[in-house]
Design an enzyme around this catalytic site. Structure first.
Site, short mmCIF file in Angstrom:
data_model
loop_
_atom_site.label_atom_id
_atom_site.label_comp_id
_atom_site.label_asym_id
_atom_site.label_seq_id
_atom_site.Cartn_x
_atom_site.Cartn_y
_atom_site.Cartn_z
N SER A 58 71.85 -52.85 -34.30
CA SER A 58 72.02 -52.36 -35.62
C SER A 58 73.36 -52.58 -36.50
O SER A 58 74.54 -52.04 -35.57
CB SER A 58 71.86 -50.62 -35.43
OG SER A 58 71.96 -49.79 -36.57
N HIS A 104 68.67 -55.02 -37.01
CA HIS A 104 68.20 -53.82 -37.48
C HIS A 104 69.18 -53.24 -38.61
O HIS A 104 70.31 -53.00 -38.47
CB HIS A 104 68.26 -52.57 -36.26
CG HIS A 104 67.51 -51.51 -36.50
ND1 HIS A 104 66.39 -51.15 -36.44
CD2 HIS A 104 68.20 -50.21 -36.83
CE1 HIS A 104 65.97 -50.04 -36.56
NE2 HIS A 104 67.22 -49.35 -36.64
N ASP A 106 69.81 -50.24 -41.00
CA ASP A 106 69.28 -48.88 -41.50
C ASP A 106 69.73 -48.36 -42.94
O ASP A 106 71.06 -48.49 -43.40
CB ASP A 106 70.36 -48.00 -40.59
CG ASP A 106 69.97 -48.15 -38.99
OD1 ASP A 106 68.69 -47.69 -38.68
OD2 ASP A 106 70.55 -48.40 -38.03
N MET A 130 69.63 -45.55 -45.67
CA MET A 130 69.59 -44.13 -45.64
C MET A 130 69.97 -43.55 -47.01
O MET A 130 70.78 -44.10 -47.76
CB MET A 130 70.59 -43.50 -44.51
CG MET A 130 70.56 -43.88 -43.30
SD MET A 130 71.94 -43.10 -42.07
CE MET A 130 71.35 -43.98 -40.63
N HIS A 169 64.90 -50.24 -41.38
CA HIS A 169 64.47 -48.77 -41.03
C HIS A 169 64.75 -47.96 -41.93
O HIS A 169 65.91 -47.70 -42.32
CB HIS A 169 65.29 -48.43 -39.62
CG HIS A 169 65.25 -47.39 -39.12
ND1 HIS A 169 65.89 -46.65 -38.32
CD2 HIS A 169 64.01 -46.20 -39.56
CE1 HIS A 169 65.38 -45.34 -38.00
NE2 HIS A 169 64.40 -45.11 -38.63
N MET A 221 65.15 -45.03 -43.56
CA MET A 221 65.28 -43.08 -43.59
C MET A 221 65.44 -42.65 -45.12
O MET A 221 66.60 -42.50 -45.39
CB MET A 221 66.43 -43.12 -42.70
CG MET A 221 66.21 -43.37 -41.32
SD MET A 221 67.66 -43.42 -40.10
CE MET A 221 68.01 -45.31 -40.44
N MET A 226 62.00 -42.61 -32.16
CA MET A 226 63.53 -42.15 -32.55
C MET A 226 63.90 -41.49 -31.10
O MET A 226 63.07 -40.37 -30.65
CB MET A 226 64.02 -41.44 -33.65
CG MET A 226 63.65 -42.20 -34.88
SD MET A 226 64.72 -43.65 -35.27
CE MET A 226 66.46 -42.95 -34.87
N ASP A 231 65.15 -46.31 -30.91
CA ASP A 231 66.47 -46.34 -31.51
C ASP A 231 67.31 -45.16 -31.29
O ASP A 231 66.64 -44.04 -31.48
CB ASP A 231 65.94 -46.68 -33.05
CG ASP A 231 67.03 -46.63 -34.06
OD1 ASP A 231 68.21 -46.72 -33.51
OD2 ASP A 231 66.90 -46.62 -35.15
C1 DX5 Z 1 70.32 -44.09 -36.36
C2 DX5 Z 1 70.07 -45.27 -36.80
C3 DX5 Z 1 70.30 -45.98 -35.51
C4 DX5 Z 1 71.84 -46.30 -35.24
C5 DX5 Z 1 71.61 -46.28 -33.67
O1 DX5 Z 1 69.66 -43.05 -37.23
O2 DX5 Z 1 68.57 -45.24 -36.98
O3 DX5 Z 1 69.65 -47.47 -35.84
O4 DX5 Z 1 72.41 -47.48 -35.60
O5 DX5 Z 1 73.03 -46.57 -33.36
P1 DX5 Z 1 73.47 -46.29 -31.74
O6 DX5 Z 1 72.56 -47.48 -31.07
O7 DX5 Z 1 74.88 -46.25 -31.71
O8 DX5 Z 1 72.79 -44.99 -31.20
ZN ZN Z 2 67.68 -47.38 -36.91
#
Ligand code: DX5
Ligand code: ZN
Length: 239
Positions: free
Chosen positions: A13, A36, A38, A40, A69, A71, A140, A178
């Site tokens: 990620s 990956h 993210d 948000m 991903h 969110m 998750m 994840d």
């Molecule tokens: C959190 C993200 C993850 C995050 C995971 O909401 O969706 O993808 O980057 O980070 P680690 O691997 O550090 O838990």
């Molecule tokens: Zn993620």
């Protein structure tokens, strides 16, 4: 525990990467299966990252496929645009979608793999009838929003039930986990049935992200290593 491992993917990620130099950070993980990304919106989750313009640029320079991903709220409106950007897979949260089957079909029609994510407290059972509409189910293993949180072991039974349902259905749906994936927790997640592993801090927090990817990959296979008992069984069969 399945004896034949499903294809395993390690997707670092970039949430834990250096956001000032994302192209160079992508080059450090060229041995990953995908990156990956993210997204948000500070609405669906209490954090804000990057949006479509940055993701479109990442898509152009990345040495590996992009696994977004999302969110975000209003995901039915936004997700198709990520598919149009040419991303390999686009994952939306079912809690944010008004019409998840319609959305999954739209993503596939635009050439992306369709992923659907479940927050930790969202049960998988109501969605098992729509597995054939999906390429990936994201379970998750932390509350979404931030990297560096601890893996929620209470999610392991949900991963097991999802794996049993996927195997029973005969459809080819990846099970992604994840949050909190480390060299240690990846073994438990793989044993429970996950086969796509997102890791942020466990990759970018290490001096060599490329080496970290290979360690995670090796450990994800430990769940499928023949046990002493299985070796003995084979020896008895051959005797
Ligand atoms: C959190 C993200 C993850 C995050 C995971 O909401 O969706 O993808 O980057 O980070 P680690 O691997 O550090 O838990
Ligand atoms: Zn993620």
């Amino acid at each position: 525990m399945p004896s034949v491992p499903p294809k395993c993917c390690i997707n670092p990620s970039i949430l834990s990467a250096d956001f000032v130099n994302l192209e160079a950070e992508l080059a450090r993980i060229s041995n990953a299966d995908a990156v990956h990304v993210d997204v948000m919106d500070n609405h669906f989750v209490p954090n804000l990252t990057i949006g479509l313009p940055v993701v479109e640029r990442l898509q152009k320079v990345s040495p590996v496929p992009l696994d977004a991903h999302l969110m975000i709220s209003n995901v039915d409106r936004w997700a198709p645009q990520f598919a149009d950007a040419g991303l390999s897979s686009v994952t939306f949260h079912v809690e944010a979608s008004e019409a998840p089957i319609k959305l999954a079909r739209e993503l596939r029609a635009r050439g992306a793999k369709a992923g659907m994510a479940l927050r930790p407290a969202t049960p998988v059972e109501p969605y098992l009838d729509m597995l054939s509409e999906l390429d990936m189910l994201l379970i998750m293993t932390v509350e979404p929003g931030f990297g560096g949180q601890a893996f929620l072991d209470v999610m392991l039974p949900k991963i097991r039930r999802a794996r049993a349902a996927v195997d029973g259905s005969g459809v080819d749906v990846a099970i992604q986990v994840d949050g909190g994936i480390t060299e240690e927790t990846i073994i438990r997640a793989a044993e429970a049935g996950a086969n796509v592993f997102v890791a942020g801090s466990a990759v970018y927090g290490k001096p060599s992200p490329a080496d970290a990817i290979e360690s995670l990959r090796a450990n994800s296979q430990l769940a499928f290593a023949p046990t002493t008992l299985q070796f003995n069984d084979i020896a008895l069969q051959q005797a």
